[in-house]
Write an enzyme that holds these catalytic residues in place. Sequence first.
Site, PDB file in Angstrom:
ATOM      1  N   GLU A 262       1.095  -1.205   0.034  1.00 21.20           N
ATOM      2  CA  GLU A 262      -0.026   0.032  -0.031  1.00 21.20           C
ATOM      3  C   GLU A 262       0.798   1.120   0.112  1.00 21.20           C
ATOM      4  OE1 GLU A 262      -1.393   3.296   1.678  1.00 21.20           O
ATOM      5  OE2 GLU A 262      -1.976   1.985   3.396  1.00 21.20           O
ATOM      6  N   CYS A 299      -3.449   7.349   5.131  1.00 29.46           N
ATOM      7  CA  CYS A 299      -3.334   6.677   3.681  1.00 29.46           C
ATOM      8  C   CYS A 299      -4.552   7.387   2.908  1.00 29.46           C
ATOM      9  CB  CYS A 299      -3.449   5.342   3.646  1.00 29.46           C
ATOM     10  SG  CYS A 299      -2.513   4.398   5.090  1.00 29.46           S
TER      11      CYS A 299
END
Length: 520
Positions: A262, A299
């Site tokens: 990620e 994120c």
Amino acid sequence: MRGHSRPTERERPPMTELRSLNPATGEHFGEVFPEPTAEQIEAALAAANAAFDVYRETDLETRAAFLEGVAAEIEAIGDALIERAMAETGLPRPRLEGERGRTTGQLRLFAKTVRQGDFLGARIDPAQPERKPLPRADLRQRFIGLGPVAVFGASNFPLAFSTAGGDTAAALAAGCPVVFKGHPAHPGTAALVGAAISKAVEKAGLPAGVFSLLTGQTHELGGALVRDSRIKAVGFTGSRAGGVALMKIANERPEPIPVYAEMSSVNPVILFPHALAARAQALGAAFVGSLTMGSGQFCTNPGLIFALAGPDFDAFVASAAAALSAAHPQVMLTPGIFGAYEQGVEKLGSRPGVTVAARGLVGEGCNQGQGALFVVEAETFAADPALSHEVFGSSSVIVRCPDIATLAGLLEGLEGQLTATLHLDAEDAEQARGLLPILERKAGRILANGWPTGVEVAPAMVHGGPFPATSDGRSTSVGTRAVERFLRPVCYQDLPDVLLPAALKEANPLGVKRAIDGVL
């Protein structure tokens, strides 16, 4: 910039002496964490490899109880864990207490998933010896763990995406031992949680190699783990550069392995005309609340806003600018992350055609990220790819679009994203419907009338998306489907019942759901 950054020399002591750093004071403290030796790395890898065949065949109740045991051991650390994490990250107590609850909650969610047994994907196609023109063999399929997994801790979530975080929990649920590379930004926190996991391993009577912790500050450590033939998959949350480097190593092995990384996302938000007309001021204030939460170190931080030009657009910008101008800066996780943020904001502000709409209040302490808000025209945005790059922190770009067709074209030009957000009223539904196919191709999660910060740990959640949001957009790192990343199917043809795994035996001793001739 995501969770990892390359620290500066001022951020850490010599490479042989890793110590904790308090980003709020700039001071090192606590014990020294020596860089793992080649012998220690080899021991962890050998132990994980030796544990795999035993651990992957543990009965479902034992594995589920073990995951619950990890959660209990983490909770048993008590306040010492929160205090150490606060000192190493500058994050406030309520945030870290919530993150601890998220960490133990996802462990217990995976325990429930293991008990149900659906993740085994049991399928049985019974033999058809009389079938013409050719008989069919007895075919049975299940998923097994890939093998030992190397998991890299993230800097921005010292608990939920770290030692016992989502990647570790998913790999353990899949039956895969974990060799965990602790992040150098919070070595003491990792050590406390690592000891809790090891205690749970011992109490469950499992092989010690089910979990190993190696905390170090060199890139060589991570490379050594990914190169080793005993590692069969990688879980990573960090920078785009770091994730791509690990993917390169994994792909160049004699046996390439999957890297679930990620990495980078700006999480576009679209403000539709009727919603903007109805609540421009409220949207501006709410946007800044999401943008500055946790100093923007999420994120899913909303780093890009699209809306149509007009008075309502101007009202939104004015509201957001006023809110950001009054926003107090917060401590960023490390000096390296703070430095990268400052550099990124400076570069954005110097791009041709970019207007600085507002800056947050100036910090009075160490490593405090001052919020930044920029406005650009659609034409400028389309001509400058740098404007769509992530700046990890409380920074966002607002794009003024002349019409919905131009907005759609800008969305088409974006890279893969973790999230895409729609703010709309009922009258905006038709325009939103026209953009949904684009957003489905670009993002892993599409949300309406909310803000993307905050990722619910639930079975239906997707925390992933097309590259570079993640290295494999077919997967998620949050939610129960995260376990699928660390599994592969095995088919058993005409094996006698005595040799079949429990999930595929005629008597179904595990009581799991099975598809018989395609019927569940």
